[in-house]
Design a protein around this motif. Structure first.
Motif, short mmCIF file in Angstrom:
data_model
loop_
_atom_site.label_atom_id
_atom_site.label_comp_id
_atom_site.label_asym_id
_atom_site.label_seq_id
_atom_site.Cartn_x
_atom_site.Cartn_y
_atom_site.Cartn_z
N HIS A 1 69.55 11.15 7.12
CA HIS A 1 68.11 11.40 7.19
C HIS A 1 67.65 11.13 8.60
O HIS A 1 67.86 10.04 9.13
N ASP A 2 67.04 12.12 9.24
CA ASP A 2 66.50 11.93 10.58
C ASP A 2 65.28 11.04 10.49
O ASP A 2 64.39 11.26 9.67
N LEU A 3 65.25 10.04 11.34
CA LEU A 3 64.19 9.05 11.30
C LEU A 3 63.50 8.96 12.65
O LEU A 3 64.17 8.94 13.69
N GLN A 4 62.19 8.88 12.63
CA GLN A 4 61.44 8.64 13.86
C GLN A 4 61.06 7.17 13.85
O GLN A 4 60.31 6.71 12.98
N LEU A 5 61.61 6.43 14.83
CA LEU A 5 61.42 4.98 14.87
C LEU A 5 60.25 4.60 15.75
O LEU A 5 60.03 5.18 16.81
N ASP A 6 59.54 3.58 15.31
CA ASP A 6 58.50 2.96 16.11
C ASP A 6 59.18 1.90 16.99
O ASP A 6 60.39 1.70 16.91
N GLY A 7 58.39 1.19 17.77
CA GLY A 7 58.93 0.11 18.58
C GLY A 7 59.48 -1.01 17.70
O GLY A 7 59.18 -1.08 16.51
N PRO A 8 60.30 -1.89 18.25
CA PRO A 8 60.88 -2.97 17.47
C PRO A 8 59.81 -3.89 16.88
O PRO A 8 58.75 -4.08 17.48
N ALA A 9 60.11 -4.46 15.72
CA ALA A 9 59.18 -5.36 15.05
C ALA A 9 58.93 -6.62 15.88
O ALA A 9 57.85 -7.19 15.83
N VAL A 10 59.94 -7.05 16.62
CA VAL A 10 59.79 -8.18 17.56
C VAL A 10 60.44 -7.78 18.87
O VAL A 10 61.38 -6.98 18.90
N SER A 11 59.96 -8.33 19.93
CA SER A 11 60.53 -8.03 21.25
C SER A 11 61.96 -8.56 21.34
O SER A 11 62.36 -9.46 20.59
N GLU A 12 62.71 -8.02 22.28
CA GLU A 12 64.09 -8.50 22.48
C GLU A 12 64.09 -9.98 22.88
O GLU A 12 64.97 -10.73 22.47
N ALA A 13 63.11 -10.40 23.66
CA ALA A 13 63.03 -11.81 24.06
C ALA A 13 62.80 -12.70 22.84
O ALA A 13 63.44 -13.75 22.69
N GLU A 14 61.89 -12.29 21.95
CA GLU A 14 61.63 -13.07 20.73
C GLU A 14 62.85 -13.08 19.82
O GLU A 14 63.19 -14.10 19.24
N LEU A 15 63.51 -11.93 19.70
CA LEU A 15 64.71 -11.87 18.86
C LEU A 15 65.81 -12.78 19.42
O LEU A 15 66.48 -13.48 18.67
#
Length: 185
Positions: A158-172
């Protein structure tokens, strides 16, 4: 981006992951899993919100108000794509209980899952979650039913259009460091 596999998780936890409030899941497996229980078979998957077996007593009080009835019975609304950043098999109950503040389950629920089927362990999965711009909606089919973790989505990408990450890379990264500190002996 595409995915043809989904991981079933309580609706409440899927929503918390999708908005970035949490990044950690504690997993043991469903009653229909193999004798070995849950394994991380896939590193990228859609979150499949399930309403089956959601138990308010197993959610921390701060999250109980998020419980709801299935708003679209017969349809599954996949809200996000998740990628496994880290997975740890936790074989100490004391260590597993240290993870309570990082996820939605109560200490009692963690302990029940830890002891489930007389196999003392759980998996802790740290996830990078990317909400979908528009949730993928599919009809619930007989192949999606049952107490299993992994659900193939008809073998179709299924082709998916993604939004930005739920948390920033720094927070992750900070969440990952905190997790690893709690897991270290």
């Amino acid at each position: 981006m595409s995915s043809s596999i989904a991981l079933k998780e309580w609706d409440t936890q899927c929503r918390l992951l999708t908005v970035g409030q949490l990044s950690l899941l504690i997993r043991k497996g469903g009653i229909m899993e193999t004798h070995e229980g849950f394994t991380v078979e896939h590193r990228r998957f859609l979150l499949y919100p399930t309403f089956l077996h959601q138990n308010p007593q197993e959610l921390q009080p701060a999250y109980r108000a998020l419980l709801r009835e299935d708003p679209t019975p017969g349809q599954i609304r996949f809200p996000a794509l998740a990628e496994v950043v880290a997975v740890h098999k936790v074989e100490s109950l004391d260590t597993a209980l240290k993870l309570e503040p990082l996820q939605a389950l109560t200490a009692d629920a963690i302990e029940r899952r830890f002891q489930y089927r007389g196999r003392p362990w759980v998996h802790a999965l740290l996830l990078r979650v990317r909400p979908l711009v528009t949730p993928l909606v599919l009809p619930e089919t007989p192949g999606m039913l049952g107490c299993v973790s992994w659900v193939p989505l008809n073998g179709v990408e299924h082709d998916l259009q993604l939004d930005g990450p739920a948390v920033s890379e720094a927070e992750l990264a900070a969440r990952q460091q905190h997790l690893e500190e709690l897991l270290s002996p």
